[in-house]
Design a protein around this motif. Structure first.
Motif, PDB file in Angstrom:
ATOM      1  N   SER A  44      31.970  -8.254  -1.728  1.00  0.00           N
ATOM      2  CA  SER A  44      32.518  -8.900  -3.356  1.00  0.00           C
ATOM      3  C   SER A  44      32.707  -7.401  -4.013  1.00  0.00           C
ATOM      4  CB  SER A  44      31.179  -9.421  -4.103  1.00  0.00           C
ATOM      5  OG  SER A  44      31.657  -9.778  -5.162  1.00  0.00           O
ATOM      6  N   ARG A  45      33.880  -7.461  -4.563  1.00  0.00           N
ATOM      7  CA  ARG A  45      34.395  -6.248  -5.221  1.00  0.00           C
ATOM      8  C   ARG A  45      34.832  -6.753  -6.845  1.00  0.00           C
ATOM      9  NH1 ARG A  45      32.763  -1.652  -3.782  1.00  0.00           N
ATOM     10  NH2 ARG A  45      34.737  -0.711  -4.452  1.00  0.00           N
ATOM     11  N   TYR A  46      34.978  -5.856  -7.729  1.00  0.00           N
ATOM     12  CA  TYR A  46      35.402  -5.988  -9.146  1.00  0.00           C
ATOM     13  C   TYR A  46      36.246  -5.259  -9.633  1.00  0.00           C
ATOM     14  CZ  TYR A  46      30.512  -8.034  -9.312  1.00  0.00           C
ATOM     15  OH  TYR A  46      29.233  -8.865  -8.952  1.00  0.00           O
ATOM     16  N   GLY A  47      37.222  -5.749 -10.370  1.00  0.00           N
ATOM     17  CA  GLY A  47      38.589  -5.194 -10.922  1.00  0.00           C
ATOM     18  C   GLY A  47      39.606  -5.582 -10.300  1.00  0.00           C
ATOM     19  N   GLY A  48      40.686  -5.048 -10.506  1.00  0.00           N
ATOM     20  CA  GLY A  48      41.976  -5.448  -9.843  1.00  0.00           C
ATOM     21  C   GLY A  48      42.828  -6.126 -10.768  1.00  0.00           C
ATOM     22  N   ASP A  49      42.259  -7.175 -11.516  1.00  0.00           N
ATOM     23  CA  ASP A  49      43.108  -8.021 -12.295  1.00  0.00           C
ATOM     24  C   ASP A  49      44.200  -8.669 -11.504  1.00  0.00           C
ATOM     25  OD1 ASP A  49      42.571  -7.572 -15.246  1.00  0.00           O
ATOM     26  OD2 ASP A  49      42.416  -5.592 -14.636  1.00  0.00           O
ATOM     27  N   CYS A  50      45.598  -8.505 -12.005  1.00  0.00           N
ATOM     28  CA  CYS A  50      46.787  -9.235 -10.961  1.00  0.00           C
ATOM     29  C   CYS A  50      46.828  -8.579  -9.601  1.00  0.00           C
ATOM     30  CB  CYS A  50      48.145  -9.265 -11.847  1.00  0.00           C
ATOM     31  SG  CYS A  50      48.385  -7.285 -12.062  1.00  0.00           S
ATOM     32  N   TYR A  51      46.320  -7.264  -9.403  1.00  0.00           N
ATOM     33  CA  TYR A  51      46.514  -6.604  -8.164  1.00  0.00           C
ATOM     34  C   TYR A  51      45.651  -7.531  -7.054  1.00  0.00           C
ATOM     35  CZ  TYR A  51      49.274  -2.787  -7.335  1.00  0.00           C
ATOM     36  OH  TYR A  51      50.435  -1.819  -6.753  1.00  0.00           O
ATOM     37  N   ALA A  52      44.503  -8.113  -7.540  1.00  0.00           N
ATOM     38  CA  ALA A  52      43.611  -8.686  -6.466  1.00  0.00           C
ATOM     39  C   ALA A  52      44.370 -10.015  -5.789  1.00  0.00           C
ATOM     40  CB  ALA A  52      42.272  -9.284  -7.233  1.00  0.00           C
ATOM     41  N   TYR A  53      45.002 -10.629  -7.080  1.00  0.00           N
ATOM     42  CA  TYR A  53      45.783 -12.022  -6.520  1.00  0.00           C
ATOM     43  C   TYR A  53      46.814 -11.378  -5.216  1.00  0.00           C
ATOM     44  CZ  TYR A  53      43.388 -14.344 -10.394  1.00  0.00           C
ATOM     45  OH  TYR A  53      42.480 -14.910 -11.249  1.00  0.00           O
ATOM     46  N   CYS A  54      47.493 -10.609  -5.725  1.00  0.00           N
ATOM     47  CA  CYS A  54      48.445 -10.159  -4.504  1.00  0.00           C
ATOM     48  C   CYS A  54      48.079  -9.594  -3.432  1.00  0.00           C
ATOM     49  CB  CYS A  54      49.334  -8.841  -5.458  1.00  0.00           C
ATOM     50  SG  CYS A  54      50.353  -9.433  -6.728  1.00  0.00           S
ATOM     51  N   MET A  55      46.826  -9.158  -3.370  1.00  0.00           N
ATOM     52  CA  MET A  55      46.113  -8.751  -2.093  1.00  0.00           C
ATOM     53  C   MET A  55      45.780 -10.059  -1.489  1.00  0.00           C
ATOM     54  SD  MET A  55      46.411  -5.585  -1.830  1.00  0.00           S
ATOM     55  CE  MET A  55      47.929  -5.675  -2.777  1.00  0.00           C
ATOM     56  N   VAL A  56      45.351 -11.046  -2.168  1.00  0.00           N
ATOM     57  CA  VAL A  56      45.456 -12.492  -1.356  1.00  0.00           C
ATOM     58  C   VAL A  56      46.441 -12.888  -0.621  1.00  0.00           C
ATOM     59  CG1 VAL A  56      44.950 -14.847  -1.614  1.00  0.00           C
ATOM     60  CG2 VAL A  56      43.512 -13.304  -2.909  1.00  0.00           C
ATOM     61  N   ALA A  57      47.626 -12.667  -1.326  1.00  0.00           N
ATOM     62  CA  ALA A  57      48.943 -12.854  -0.729  1.00  0.00           C
ATOM     63  C   ALA A  57      49.403 -11.889   0.427  1.00  0.00           C
ATOM     64  CB  ALA A  57      50.228 -12.901  -1.747  1.00  0.00           C
ATOM     65  N   ALA A  58      48.713 -10.849   0.331  1.00  0.00           N
ATOM     66  CA  ALA A  58      49.166  -9.856   1.513  1.00  0.00           C
ATOM     67  C   ALA A  58      48.091  -9.578   2.587  1.00  0.00           C
ATOM     68  CB  ALA A  58      49.084  -8.258   0.776  1.00  0.00           C
ATOM     69  N   GLY A  59      47.161 -10.710   2.464  1.00  0.00           N
ATOM     70  CA  GLY A  59      46.254 -10.790   3.451  1.00  0.00           C
ATOM     71  C   GLY A  59      45.296 -10.080   3.616  1.00  0.00           C
ATOM     72  N   LEU A  60      44.802  -9.397   2.605  1.00  0.00           N
ATOM     73  CA  LEU A  60      43.829  -8.327   2.492  1.00  0.00           C
ATOM     74  C   LEU A  60      42.566  -8.663   1.873  1.00  0.00           C
ATOM     75  CD1 LEU A  60      46.077  -5.276   1.875  1.00  0.00           C
ATOM     76  CD2 LEU A  60      44.962  -5.951   4.065  1.00  0.00           C
ATOM     77  N   VAL A  61      42.619  -9.805   0.763  1.00  0.00           N
ATOM     78  CA  VAL A  61      41.694 -10.387   0.091  1.00  0.00           C
ATOM     79  C   VAL A  61      41.756 -11.594   0.511  1.00  0.00           C
ATOM     80  CG1 VAL A  61      40.509 -10.743  -1.971  1.00  0.00           C
ATOM     81  CG2 VAL A  61      41.626  -8.534  -1.665  1.00  0.00           C
ATOM     82  N   ASP A  62      40.492 -12.527   0.381  1.00  0.00           N
ATOM     83  CA  ASP A  62      40.498 -13.813   0.993  1.00  0.00           C
ATOM     84  C   ASP A  62      40.482 -14.661  -0.545  1.00  0.00           C
ATOM     85  OD1 ASP A  62      40.650 -13.602   3.764  1.00  0.00           O
ATOM     86  OD2 ASP A  62      38.654 -12.361   3.298  1.00  0.00           O
ATOM     87  N   LEU A  63      39.653 -14.319  -1.462  1.00  0.00           N
ATOM     88  CA  LEU A  63      39.389 -14.965  -2.593  1.00  0.00           C
ATOM     89  C   LEU A  63      39.449 -14.374  -3.953  1.00  0.00           C
ATOM     90  CD1 LEU A  63      38.160 -17.944  -3.070  1.00  0.00           C
ATOM     91  CD2 LEU A  63      35.830 -16.953  -2.652  1.00  0.00           C
ATOM     92  N   VAL A  64      39.597 -14.886  -4.871  1.00  0.00           N
ATOM     93  CA  VAL A  64      39.628 -14.426  -6.422  1.00  0.00           C
ATOM     94  C   VAL A  64      39.229 -15.633  -7.228  1.00  0.00           C
ATOM     95  CG1 VAL A  64      40.831 -13.656  -8.195  1.00  0.00           C
ATOM     96  CG2 VAL A  64      41.642 -12.880  -5.964  1.00  0.00           C
ATOM     97  N   ILE A  65      38.017 -15.449  -7.871  1.00  0.00           N
ATOM     98  CA  ILE A  65      37.573 -16.255  -8.584  1.00  0.00           C
ATOM     99  C   ILE A  65      37.226 -15.787 -10.388  1.00  0.00           C
ATOM    100  CG2 ILE A  65      35.524 -17.799  -9.385  1.00  0.00           C
ATOM    101  CD1 ILE A  65      34.744 -17.802  -6.468  1.00  0.00           C
ATOM    102  N   GLU A  66      38.179 -16.402 -11.240  1.00  0.00           N
ATOM    103  CA  GLU A  66      38.096 -16.115 -12.509  1.00  0.00           C
ATOM    104  C   GLU A  66      37.910 -17.060 -13.457  1.00  0.00           C
ATOM    105  OE1 GLU A  66      38.496 -12.641 -12.863  1.00  0.00           O
ATOM    106  OE2 GLU A  66      40.707 -12.047 -12.400  1.00  0.00           O
ATOM    107  N   THR A  67      37.567 -16.724 -14.782  1.00  0.00           N
ATOM    108  CA  THR A  67      37.460 -17.557 -15.851  1.00  0.00           C
ATOM    109  C   THR A  67      38.115 -17.040 -17.186  1.00  0.00           C
ATOM    110  OG1 THR A  67      35.251 -16.758 -16.787  1.00  0.00           O
ATOM    111  CG2 THR A  67      35.204 -18.303 -15.151  1.00  0.00           C
ATOM    112  N   GLY A  68      38.606 -17.619 -18.100  1.00  0.00           N
ATOM    113  CA  GLY A  68      39.149 -17.199 -19.468  1.00  0.00           C
ATOM    114  C   GLY A  68      40.620 -16.885 -19.246  1.00  0.00           C
ATOM    115  N   LEU A  69      41.144 -17.139 -18.256  1.00  0.00           N
ATOM    116  CA  LEU A  69      42.544 -16.716 -18.282  1.00  0.00           C
ATOM    117  C   LEU A  69      43.374 -17.496 -18.987  1.00  0.00           C
ATOM    118  CD1 LEU A  69      43.347 -16.653 -14.290  1.00  0.00           C
ATOM    119  CD2 LEU A  69      42.396 -14.719 -15.987  1.00  0.00           C
TER     120      LEU A  69
END
Length: 262
Positions: free
Chosen positions: A186-211
């Motif tokens: 589990s890692r914190y930070g990244g904002d929109c970059y975390a979602y792009c890393m999901v698309a790139a196959g490097l991150v598996d899951l992003v969970i957020e609130t308050g968007l």
């Protein structure tokens, strides 16, 4: 508007907005706290945010005067139009004012309320992640390539990101932690970059609130185009923002939703 023309126009929006932003990055830029005006937590906005959104709005209204616009800094126009642009000039402003490069410009297009194209542009690094829901691509220092999520399969093997659990209310944080304690990393930070890393196959899951809607619209076609899935915590459309789950595989998405909806 043809797909080729749309793609070219969005890339032009990205280039022009990036030119407006970069002179302010890693400088002694003035920061206004929007959150203080609303009695909320620290929510910074800068001259760079406003300059970039103004550039994009001007280009859109000149080229497509019948289109609507959802914007973070200057509100909404013609939101009931068939085509509506969703703009977040700097997603990750807290990283931006800290000199960290984990921020990007989000440019999304809705057709009759459904996301049909999206791009995340990071002008400092020179990276673009873009997609139309059917396919997604990367363009940057490593060249151009197709984006594909990975089929992680099990929550226990997943890499999870959120901007910060401190942004969640107590109840949502408890639910998030029920997912977090079972993942591999589990890692914190990244904002929109975390979602792009999901698309790139490097991150598996992003969970957020308050968007807000402009925080997520552009990212949906990128992740779905790469083979992933984006919903709200209840499994419905994420377009309105709020509590959002993005996953590279349906299996991990389903396992996360079970814990978020006990």
């Amino acid at each position: 508007m043809s797909a080729v023309a749309l793609d070219a126009f969005v890339h032009d929006l990205a280039t022009r907005s990036g030119e407006a932003i970069l002179p302010f990055f890693r400088t002694a830029i003035g920061v206004e706290d929007k959150g203080r005006r609303k009695g909320q937590s620290f929510d910074p906005v800068t001259e760079a945010d406003r300059a970039a959104e103004q550039v994009m709005r001007r280009m859109i209204t000149t080229t497509f005067p019948e289109h609507g616009i959802i914007g973070e800094e200057f509100g909404n126009e013609r939101r009931d139009a068939d085509y509506v642009w969703a703009l977040d000039p700097i997603d990750g402003t807290k990283s931006f004012i800290s000199g960290m490069p984990a921020w990007g410009t989000l440019i999304g297009l809705l057709k009759q309320g459904a996301p049909v194209y999206g791009m995340m542009h990071q002008p400092f690094i020179g990276e673009r992640f873009f997609g139309d829901g059917g396919s997604a691509h990367y363009l940057g220092p490593a060249g151009k390539r197709r984006l594909l999520t990975r089929d992680c399969g099990r929550l226990e093997d997943a890499i999870l990101f959120t901007t910060s659990p401190l942004l969640m209310n107590a109840a949502d944080r408890t639910l998030f932690q029920s997912v977090e304690r079972d993942v591999r990393l589990s890692r914190y930070g990244g904002d929109c970059y975390a979602y792009c890393m999901v698309a790139a196959g490097l991150v598996d899951l992003v969970i957020e609130t308050g968007l807000q809607d402009h925080d997520i619209v552009a990212l949906v076609p990128v992740i779905e185009g790469a083979g992933g899935i984006v919903t709200n915590w209840e499994g419905g459309s994420p377009v309105a923002g709020g509590r959002v789950v993005a996953a590279g595989s349906k299996a991990v998405h389903e396992q996360a939703l079970k814990r978020l909806n006990p």
